[in-house]
Design an enzyme around this catalytic site. Structure first.
Site, PDB file in Angstrom:
ATOM      1  N   ASP A 107      21.169  24.570  53.468  1.00  0.00           N
ATOM      2  CA  ASP A 107      20.898  23.129  53.489  1.00  0.00           C
ATOM      3  C   ASP A 107      22.187  22.392  53.859  1.00  0.00           C
ATOM      4  O   ASP A 107      23.284  22.921  53.699  1.00  0.00           O
ATOM      5  CB  ASP A 107      20.464  22.646  52.097  1.00  0.00           C
ATOM      6  CG  ASP A 107      19.034  23.046  51.751  1.00  0.00           C
ATOM      7  OD1 ASP A 107      18.335  23.594  52.621  1.00  0.00           O
ATOM      8  OD2 ASP A 107      18.623  22.798  50.601  1.00  0.00           O
ATOM      9  N   ARG A 158      17.538  23.663  61.648  1.00  0.00           N
ATOM     10  CA  ARG A 158      16.511  22.733  61.149  1.00  0.00           C
ATOM     11  C   ARG A 158      17.011  21.298  61.367  1.00  0.00           C
ATOM     12  O   ARG A 158      18.074  20.937  60.864  1.00  0.00           O
ATOM     13  CB  ARG A 158      16.295  22.973  59.645  1.00  0.00           C
ATOM     14  CG  ARG A 158      15.396  21.927  58.976  1.00  0.00           C
ATOM     15  CD  ARG A 158      15.617  21.848  57.461  1.00  0.00           C
ATOM     16  NE  ARG A 158      15.462  23.122  56.813  1.00  0.00           N
ATOM     17  CZ  ARG A 158      16.120  23.469  55.690  1.00  0.00           C
ATOM     18  NH1 ARG A 158      16.971  22.630  55.104  1.00  0.00           N
ATOM     19  NH2 ARG A 158      15.950  24.647  55.148  1.00  0.00           N
TER      20      ARG A 158
HETATM   21  P1  FAD Z   1      10.407   9.486  56.955  1.00  0.00           P
HETATM   22  O1  FAD Z   1      11.252   8.681  57.888  1.00  0.00           O
HETATM   23  O2  FAD Z   1      10.758   9.510  55.508  1.00  0.00           O
HETATM   24  O3  FAD Z   1       8.901   9.020  57.072  1.00  0.00           O
HETATM   25  C1  FAD Z   1       8.317   8.871  58.368  1.00  0.00           C
HETATM   26  C2  FAD Z   1       6.828   8.965  58.266  1.00  0.00           C
HETATM   27  O4  FAD Z   1       6.442  10.279  57.756  1.00  0.00           O
HETATM   28  C3  FAD Z   1       6.203   7.991  57.314  1.00  0.00           C
HETATM   29  O5  FAD Z   1       6.037   6.713  57.887  1.00  0.00           O
HETATM   30  C4  FAD Z   1       4.892   8.688  57.008  1.00  0.00           C
HETATM   31  O6  FAD Z   1       3.991   8.531  58.083  1.00  0.00           O
HETATM   32  C5  FAD Z   1       5.295  10.158  56.936  1.00  0.00           C
HETATM   33  N1  FAD Z   1       5.644  10.521  55.550  1.00  0.00           N
HETATM   34  C6  FAD Z   1       6.868  10.696  55.028  1.00  0.00           C
HETATM   35  N2  FAD Z   1       6.805  11.006  53.714  1.00  0.00           N
HETATM   36  C7  FAD Z   1       5.488  10.996  53.394  1.00  0.00           C
HETATM   37  C8  FAD Z   1       4.747  11.206  52.188  1.00  0.00           C
HETATM   38  N3  FAD Z   1       5.351  11.482  51.033  1.00  0.00           N
HETATM   39  N4  FAD Z   1       3.422  11.127  52.225  1.00  0.00           N
HETATM   40  C9  FAD Z   1       2.783  10.828  53.367  1.00  0.00           C
HETATM   41  N5  FAD Z   1       3.421  10.608  54.552  1.00  0.00           N
HETATM   42  C10 FAD Z   1       4.742  10.685  54.556  1.00  0.00           C
HETATM   43  N6  FAD Z   1      17.921  16.356  54.196  1.00  0.00           N
HETATM   44  C11 FAD Z   1      19.241  16.644  54.202  1.00  0.00           C
HETATM   45  O7  FAD Z   1      20.073  15.736  54.268  1.00  0.00           O
HETATM   46  N7  FAD Z   1      19.669  17.959  54.118  1.00  0.00           N
HETATM   47  C12 FAD Z   1      18.803  18.999  54.085  1.00  0.00           C
HETATM   48  O8  FAD Z   1      19.233  20.162  54.018  1.00  0.00           O
HETATM   49  C13 FAD Z   1      17.403  18.704  54.130  1.00  0.00           C
HETATM   50  N8  FAD Z   1      16.488  19.702  54.122  1.00  0.00           N
HETATM   51  C14 FAD Z   1      15.167  19.391  54.287  1.00  0.00           C
HETATM   52  C15 FAD Z   1      14.246  20.418  54.415  1.00  0.00           C
HETATM   53  C16 FAD Z   1      12.918  20.132  54.682  1.00  0.00           C
HETATM   54  C17 FAD Z   1      11.933  21.236  54.849  1.00  0.00           C
HETATM   55  C18 FAD Z   1      12.495  18.762  54.789  1.00  0.00           C
HETATM   56  C19 FAD Z   1      11.075  18.405  55.103  1.00  0.00           C
HETATM   57  C20 FAD Z   1      13.394  17.750  54.618  1.00  0.00           C
HETATM   58  C21 FAD Z   1      14.730  18.035  54.355  1.00  0.00           C
HETATM   59  N9  FAD Z   1      15.661  17.020  54.193  1.00  0.00           N
HETATM   60  C22 FAD Z   1      16.995  17.338  54.160  1.00  0.00           C
HETATM   61  C23 FAD Z   1      15.219  15.607  53.966  1.00  0.00           C
HETATM   62  C24 FAD Z   1      15.213  14.794  55.253  1.00  0.00           C
HETATM   63  O9  FAD Z   1      16.531  14.528  55.667  1.00  0.00           O
HETATM   64  C25 FAD Z   1      14.480  13.453  55.062  1.00  0.00           C
HETATM   65  O10 FAD Z   1      15.138  12.721  54.082  1.00  0.00           O
HETATM   66  C26 FAD Z   1      13.036  13.581  54.649  1.00  0.00           C
HETATM   67  O11 FAD Z   1      12.397  14.644  55.293  1.00  0.00           O
HETATM   68  C27 FAD Z   1      12.272  12.280  55.008  1.00  0.00           C
HETATM   69  O12 FAD Z   1      12.242  12.077  56.418  1.00  0.00           O
HETATM   70  P2  FAD Z   1      10.952  12.335  57.316  1.00  0.00           P
HETATM   71  O13 FAD Z   1      11.416  12.842  58.653  1.00  0.00           O
HETATM   72  O14 FAD Z   1      10.026  13.244  56.621  1.00  0.00           O
HETATM   73  O15 FAD Z   1      10.260  10.959  57.564  1.00  0.00           O
END
Ligand code: FAD
Length: 279
Positions: A107, A158
Protein backbone atom coordinates in the site's frame (compact mmCIF):
# COMPACT_ATOMS: atom_id res chain seq x y z
CA UNK A 1 -15.65 -8.71 19.31
CA UNK A 2 -16.38 -7.08 15.96
CA UNK A 3 -19.79 -5.37 16.21
CA UNK A 4 -22.25 -6.16 13.40
CA UNK A 5 -22.16 -2.52 12.23
CA UNK A 6 -18.43 -2.82 11.42
CA UNK A 7 -18.65 -6.24 9.82
CA UNK A 8 -19.71 -4.79 6.46
CA UNK A 9 -16.26 -3.31 6.02
CA UNK A 10 -14.02 -5.57 8.11
CA UNK A 11 -13.98 -9.35 7.64
CA UNK A 12 -13.32 -10.34 11.24
CA UNK A 13 -10.74 -10.16 13.96
CA UNK A 14 -8.61 -13.13 12.96
CA UNK A 15 -7.16 -14.70 9.84
CA UNK A 16 -9.45 -17.75 9.95
CA UNK A 17 -12.59 -15.58 9.84
CA UNK A 18 -11.12 -13.43 7.08
CA UNK A 19 -10.33 -16.54 5.04
CA UNK A 20 -13.96 -17.67 5.46
CA UNK A 21 -14.99 -14.33 3.95
CA UNK A 22 -12.52 -14.87 1.09
CA UNK A 23 -14.25 -18.20 0.33
CA UNK A 24 -17.55 -16.34 -0.08
CA UNK A 25 -15.88 -13.80 -2.41
CA UNK A 26 -14.31 -16.61 -4.43
CA UNK A 27 -17.74 -18.30 -4.76
CA UNK A 28 -18.87 -15.09 -6.51
CA UNK A 29 -15.83 -15.13 -8.79
CA UNK A 30 -14.14 -12.32 -6.85
CA UNK A 31 -10.51 -12.70 -5.72
CA UNK A 32 -9.29 -11.17 -2.47
CA UNK A 33 -6.49 -8.97 -1.20
CA UNK A 34 -6.14 -9.52 2.54
CA UNK A 35 -4.97 -6.68 4.76
CA UNK A 36 -4.20 -7.05 8.43
CA UNK A 37 -5.25 -3.75 9.99
CA UNK A 38 -2.50 -1.79 11.73
CA UNK A 39 -0.23 1.16 10.98
CA UNK A 40 2.28 3.64 12.36
CA UNK A 41 4.10 1.52 14.90
CA UNK A 42 6.93 3.48 16.44
CA UNK A 43 8.57 0.44 18.02
CA UNK A 44 10.14 -2.50 16.28
CA UNK A 45 8.37 -5.24 18.29
CA UNK A 46 4.80 -4.66 17.02
CA UNK A 47 6.09 -4.07 13.48
CA UNK A 48 7.95 -7.40 13.57
CA UNK A 49 4.89 -9.09 15.08
CA UNK A 50 2.67 -7.88 12.23
CA UNK A 51 5.28 -8.92 9.67
CA UNK A 52 5.22 -12.42 11.21
CA UNK A 53 1.41 -12.34 11.14
CA UNK A 54 1.57 -11.65 7.39
CA UNK A 55 3.95 -14.59 6.89
CA UNK A 56 1.52 -16.83 8.82
CA UNK A 57 -1.36 -15.43 6.77
CA UNK A 58 0.40 -16.34 3.52
CA UNK A 59 0.88 -19.90 4.79
CA UNK A 60 -2.81 -20.01 5.83
CA UNK A 61 -3.95 -18.77 2.40
CA UNK A 62 -1.91 -21.52 0.76
CA UNK A 63 -3.19 -24.20 3.15
CA UNK A 64 -6.81 -23.08 2.65
CA UNK A 65 -6.40 -23.10 -1.13
CA UNK A 66 -8.30 -19.81 -1.55
CA UNK A 67 -7.74 -17.21 -4.26
CA UNK A 68 -6.13 -14.41 -2.27
CA UNK A 69 -3.02 -12.28 -2.03
CA UNK A 70 -1.91 -9.80 0.64
CA UNK A 71 -1.35 -6.04 0.91
CA UNK A 72 0.90 -4.51 3.56
CA UNK A 73 1.32 -0.95 4.81
CA UNK A 74 4.95 0.24 5.13
CA UNK A 75 4.35 1.90 8.53
CA UNK A 76 2.80 -1.31 9.80
CA UNK A 77 5.98 -3.27 9.22
CA UNK A 78 8.47 -0.77 10.53
CA UNK A 79 8.78 2.35 8.36
CA UNK A 80 8.24 4.72 11.31
CA UNK A 81 10.99 2.87 13.18
CA UNK A 82 13.38 3.20 10.25
CA UNK A 83 13.85 2.33 6.58
CA UNK A 84 15.89 -0.77 7.50
CA UNK A 85 13.14 -2.25 9.66
CA UNK A 86 10.60 -1.77 6.86
CA UNK A 87 12.87 -3.19 4.19
CA UNK A 88 13.92 -6.21 6.27
CA UNK A 89 10.33 -7.08 7.15
CA UNK A 90 9.11 -6.59 3.59
CA UNK A 91 11.92 -8.82 2.32
CA UNK A 92 10.86 -11.59 4.73
CA UNK A 93 7.20 -11.30 3.70
CA UNK A 94 8.08 -11.36 -0.01
CA UNK A 95 10.32 -14.39 0.55
CA UNK A 96 7.47 -16.33 2.18
CA UNK A 97 5.17 -15.08 -0.59
CA UNK A 98 7.56 -16.59 -3.14
CA UNK A 99 7.61 -19.92 -1.28
CA UNK A 100 3.81 -20.08 -1.27
CA UNK A 101 3.08 -18.51 -4.66
CA UNK A 102 1.34 -15.56 -3.02
CA UNK A 103 1.43 -12.10 -4.59
CA UNK A 104 2.43 -9.27 -2.22
CA UNK A 105 1.08 -5.72 -2.64
CA UNK A 106 2.55 -2.70 -0.89
CA UNK A 107 0.00 0.00 0.00
CA UNK A 108 1.08 3.63 -0.35
CA UNK A 109 0.88 5.97 2.63
CA UNK A 110 1.45 9.74 2.76
CA UNK A 111 3.85 11.54 0.39
CA UNK A 112 6.78 11.47 2.83
CA UNK A 113 6.92 7.69 2.35
CA UNK A 114 6.71 7.52 -1.45
CA UNK A 115 10.44 7.32 -2.24
CA UNK A 116 11.30 4.57 0.21
CA UNK A 117 8.19 2.60 -0.77
CA UNK A 118 8.92 2.79 -4.49
CA UNK A 119 12.60 1.92 -3.93
CA UNK A 120 11.63 -1.18 -1.93
CA UNK A 121 9.08 -2.14 -4.56
CA UNK A 122 11.67 -1.77 -7.33
CA UNK A 123 14.12 -4.06 -5.52
CA UNK A 124 11.54 -6.82 -5.04
CA UNK A 125 9.93 -6.37 -8.46
CA UNK A 126 13.32 -7.06 -10.07
CA UNK A 127 14.25 -9.90 -7.68
CA UNK A 128 10.93 -11.74 -8.04
CA UNK A 129 10.44 -10.82 -11.69
CA UNK A 130 7.12 -9.17 -10.94
CA UNK A 131 5.49 -11.04 -8.05
CA UNK A 132 4.93 -7.81 -6.14
CA UNK A 133 2.76 -4.75 -6.67
CA UNK A 134 2.67 -1.18 -5.43
CA UNK A 135 -0.01 1.47 -5.09
CA UNK A 136 0.38 4.96 -6.60
CA UNK A 137 -1.84 7.97 -5.95
CA UNK A 138 -3.29 10.25 -8.63
CA UNK A 139 -3.61 13.16 -6.19
CA UNK A 140 0.18 13.45 -5.88
CA UNK A 141 1.75 15.65 -8.55
CA UNK A 142 4.92 13.50 -8.57
CA UNK A 143 2.99 10.43 -9.74
CA UNK A 144 3.17 11.64 -13.37
CA UNK A 145 6.94 10.99 -13.15
CA UNK A 146 6.81 7.96 -10.87
CA UNK A 147 4.59 6.11 -13.31
CA UNK A 148 7.28 6.43 -16.03
CA UNK A 149 9.79 4.76 -13.68
CA UNK A 150 7.29 2.00 -12.88
CA UNK A 151 6.53 1.32 -16.54
CA UNK A 152 10.12 0.06 -16.93
CA UNK A 153 9.78 -2.48 -14.09
CA UNK A 154 8.11 -5.87 -13.80
CA UNK A 155 5.29 -6.17 -11.25
CA UNK A 156 1.86 -4.66 -10.94
CA UNK A 157 0.75 -1.12 -10.16
CA UNK A 158 -2.54 -0.21 -8.46
CA UNK A 159 -3.73 3.26 -9.38
CA UNK A 160 -5.89 4.99 -6.74
CA UNK A 161 -7.06 8.58 -6.27
CA UNK A 162 -5.23 8.88 -2.92
CA UNK A 163 -6.58 8.69 0.60
CA UNK A 164 -4.26 11.10 2.44
CA UNK A 165 -4.84 14.80 3.04
CA UNK A 166 -1.67 16.09 1.41
CA UNK A 167 -0.34 19.68 1.28
CA UNK A 168 -1.12 21.80 -1.79
CA UNK A 169 2.60 22.00 -2.61
CA UNK A 170 2.68 18.31 -3.53
CA UNK A 171 -0.92 17.40 -4.34
CA UNK A 172 -3.88 18.23 -6.56
CA UNK A 173 -6.57 19.34 -4.13
CA UNK A 174 -9.86 19.59 -6.04
CA UNK A 175 -11.72 16.40 -6.94
CA UNK A 176 -11.92 17.47 -10.61
CA UNK A 177 -8.15 17.89 -10.77
CA UNK A 178 -7.64 14.51 -9.12
CA UNK A 179 -10.05 12.89 -11.58
CA UNK A 180 -8.23 14.48 -14.54
CA UNK A 181 -4.90 13.23 -13.19
CA UNK A 182 -6.40 9.77 -12.65
CA UNK A 183 -7.60 9.59 -16.26
CA UNK A 184 -4.22 10.77 -17.63
CA UNK A 185 -2.35 8.22 -15.52
CA UNK A 186 -4.78 5.46 -16.47
CA UNK A 187 -4.26 6.18 -20.14
CA UNK A 188 -0.48 6.18 -19.71
CA UNK A 189 -0.66 2.86 -17.85
CA UNK A 190 -2.77 1.21 -20.54
CA UNK A 191 -0.34 2.45 -23.18
CA UNK A 192 2.88 1.50 -21.40
CA UNK A 193 2.40 -1.27 -18.80
CA UNK A 194 3.17 -4.77 -20.00
CA UNK A 195 2.02 -6.53 -16.82
CA UNK A 196 -1.43 -4.96 -16.86
CA UNK A 197 -3.11 -2.28 -14.84
CA UNK A 198 -4.88 -2.51 -11.46
CA UNK A 199 -7.70 0.01 -11.23
CA UNK A 200 -8.25 0.71 -7.52
CA UNK A 201 -11.47 2.72 -7.64
CA UNK A 202 -15.22 2.52 -7.03
CA UNK A 203 -15.87 5.36 -9.44
CA UNK A 204 -18.13 4.19 -12.32
CA UNK A 205 -16.64 6.90 -14.59
CA UNK A 206 -13.09 5.60 -14.04
CA UNK A 207 -14.16 1.98 -14.44
CA UNK A 208 -15.90 2.80 -17.74
CA UNK A 209 -12.81 4.66 -18.89
CA UNK A 210 -10.62 1.66 -18.01
CA UNK A 211 -12.92 -0.63 -20.01
CA UNK A 212 -12.63 1.75 -23.02
CA UNK A 213 -8.83 1.84 -22.72
CA UNK A 214 -8.71 -1.94 -22.47
CA UNK A 215 -10.61 -2.14 -25.75
CA UNK A 216 -8.34 0.44 -27.38
CA UNK A 217 -4.94 -0.86 -26.23
CA UNK A 218 -5.67 -4.52 -25.42
CA UNK A 219 -3.71 -4.22 -22.16
CA UNK A 220 -5.08 -6.57 -19.48
CA UNK A 221 -6.51 -4.97 -16.35
CA UNK A 222 -8.08 -5.84 -13.04
CA UNK A 223 -10.43 -3.91 -10.80
CA UNK A 224 -9.87 -3.62 -7.05
CA UNK A 225 -12.52 -2.35 -4.63
CA UNK A 226 -12.92 -2.33 -0.88
CA UNK A 227 -15.00 -4.79 1.08
CA UNK A 228 -18.43 -3.28 1.75
CA UNK A 229 -18.29 -0.82 -1.14
CA UNK A 230 -20.27 -1.46 -4.36
CA UNK A 231 -20.12 -5.22 -3.80
CA UNK A 232 -22.84 -5.90 -6.37
CA UNK A 233 -20.72 -4.06 -8.96
CA UNK A 234 -17.78 -6.27 -7.92
CA UNK A 235 -19.82 -9.40 -8.60
CA UNK A 236 -21.11 -8.04 -11.92
CA UNK A 237 -17.61 -7.15 -13.13
CA UNK A 238 -16.37 -10.61 -12.20
CA UNK A 239 -19.33 -12.21 -14.01
CA UNK A 240 -18.46 -10.11 -17.08
CA UNK A 241 -14.97 -11.62 -17.06
CA UNK A 242 -13.06 -8.66 -15.59
CA UNK A 243 -10.58 -9.95 -12.96
CA UNK A 244 -11.97 -8.36 -9.79
CA UNK A 245 -10.37 -8.19 -6.37
CA UNK A 246 -11.94 -7.26 -3.08
CA UNK A 247 -9.57 -5.61 -0.58
CA UNK A 248 -10.47 -7.36 2.66
CA UNK A 249 -9.28 -5.80 5.94
CA UNK A 250 -9.32 -7.82 9.14
CA UNK A 251 -7.82 -7.77 12.63
CA UNK A 252 -8.52 -6.32 16.03
CA UNK A 253 -7.43 -2.77 15.11
CA UNK A 254 -10.62 -2.30 13.11
CA UNK A 255 -12.07 0.80 14.76
CA UNK A 256 -10.17 3.59 12.98
CA UNK A 257 -10.56 1.87 9.59
CA UNK A 258 -14.32 1.49 10.08
CA UNK A 259 -14.61 5.08 11.31
CA UNK A 260 -12.81 6.34 8.14
CA UNK A 261 -15.29 4.46 5.88
CA UNK A 262 -18.23 5.98 7.77
CA UNK A 263 -16.80 9.51 7.72
CA UNK A 264 -15.96 9.53 4.02
CA UNK A 265 -19.52 8.75 2.87
CA UNK A 266 -22.97 9.06 4.38
CA UNK A 267 -24.18 6.10 2.28
CA UNK A 268 -21.59 3.87 3.99
CA UNK A 269 -23.12 4.73 7.36
CA UNK A 270 -26.64 4.01 6.11
CA UNK A 271 -25.49 0.75 4.54
CA UNK A 272 -23.85 -0.36 7.77
CA UNK A 273 -26.90 0.61 9.77
CA UNK A 274 -29.33 -1.16 7.43
CA UNK A 275 -27.32 -4.35 7.80
CA UNK A 276 -27.72 -4.14 11.56
CA UNK A 277 -31.43 -3.38 11.63
CA UNK A 278 -32.01 -5.95 8.88
CA UNK A 279 -33.56 -3.69 6.18
P1 FAD B 1 -14.44 8.59 -5.10
O1 FAD B 1 -13.86 9.81 -5.75
O2 FAD B 1 -14.40 8.48 -3.61
O3 FAD B 1 -15.94 8.42 -5.55
C1 FAD B 1 -16.27 8.52 -6.94
C2 FAD B 1 -17.56 7.82 -7.21
O4 FAD B 1 -17.43 6.40 -6.89
C3 FAD B 1 -18.71 8.29 -6.38
O5 FAD B 1 -19.30 9.47 -6.90
C4 FAD B 1 -19.63 7.09 -6.45
O6 FAD B 1 -20.28 7.03 -7.70
C5 FAD B 1 -18.66 5.92 -6.37
N1 FAD B 1 -18.46 5.51 -4.96
C6 FAD B 1 -17.41 5.77 -4.17
N2 FAD B 1 -17.59 5.25 -2.93
C7 FAD B 1 -18.82 4.68 -2.94
C8 FAD B 1 -19.62 4.00 -1.97
N3 FAD B 1 -19.19 3.82 -0.72
N4 FAD B 1 -20.81 3.54 -2.32
C9 FAD B 1 -21.28 3.73 -3.56
N5 FAD B 1 -20.58 4.38 -4.54
C10 FAD B 1 -19.38 4.84 -4.23
N6 FAD B 1 -5.40 5.01 -1.01
C11 FAD B 1 -4.11 5.28 -0.71
O7 FAD B 1 -3.75 6.45 -0.51
N7 FAD B 1 -3.18 4.26 -0.60
C12 FAD B 1 -3.51 2.97 -0.84
O8 FAD B 1 -2.64 2.08 -0.74
C13 FAD B 1 -4.86 2.67 -1.21
N8 FAD B 1 -5.24 1.40 -1.48
C14 FAD B 1 -6.50 1.17 -1.95
C15 FAD B 1 -6.85 -0.10 -2.36
C16 FAD B 1 -8.09 -0.34 -2.92
C17 FAD B 1 -8.45 -1.71 -3.39
C18 FAD B 1 -9.03 0.74 -3.05
C19 FAD B 1 -10.37 0.54 -3.68
C20 FAD B 1 -8.71 1.99 -2.60
C21 FAD B 1 -7.46 2.23 -2.04
N9 FAD B 1 -7.11 3.49 -1.59
C22 FAD B 1 -5.80 3.74 -1.26
C23 FAD B 1 -8.15 4.55 -1.40
C24 FAD B 1 -8.25 5.49 -2.60
O9 FAD B 1 -7.12 6.32 -2.66
C25 FAD B 1 -9.51 6.37 -2.51
O10 FAD B 1 -9.44 7.14 -1.36
C26 FAD B 1 -10.81 5.60 -2.47
O11 FAD B 1 -10.79 4.49 -3.31
C27 FAD B 1 -11.97 6.52 -2.93
O12 FAD B 1 -11.81 6.92 -4.29
P2 FAD B 1 -12.66 6.30 -5.49
O13 FAD B 1 -11.77 6.24 -6.70
O14 FAD B 1 -13.22 5.00 -5.09
O15 FAD B 1 -13.81 7.30 -5.81
Amino acid sequence: MLPPIASNFVAGEDAATAIDHVRDCNDDGVSAILNLLGEHYDRRAPADADARAYMDLIRDIDAAGVDACVSVKPSQIGLDVGDDAFRENLASIVEVGQEHDCFVWVDMEDHTTTDVTLDAFEEHARETDGDVGVCIQANLKRTAEDIERLAKLPGKVRLVKGAYDEPKSVAHKGSEDVDTAYRDLLEYAFEEFEDGVAVGSHDPAMLDYAADLNEEYGTPYEVQMLMGVRESAQRELAADGVPTYQYVPYGNKWFSYFYRRIRERKSNALFALRAVIGR
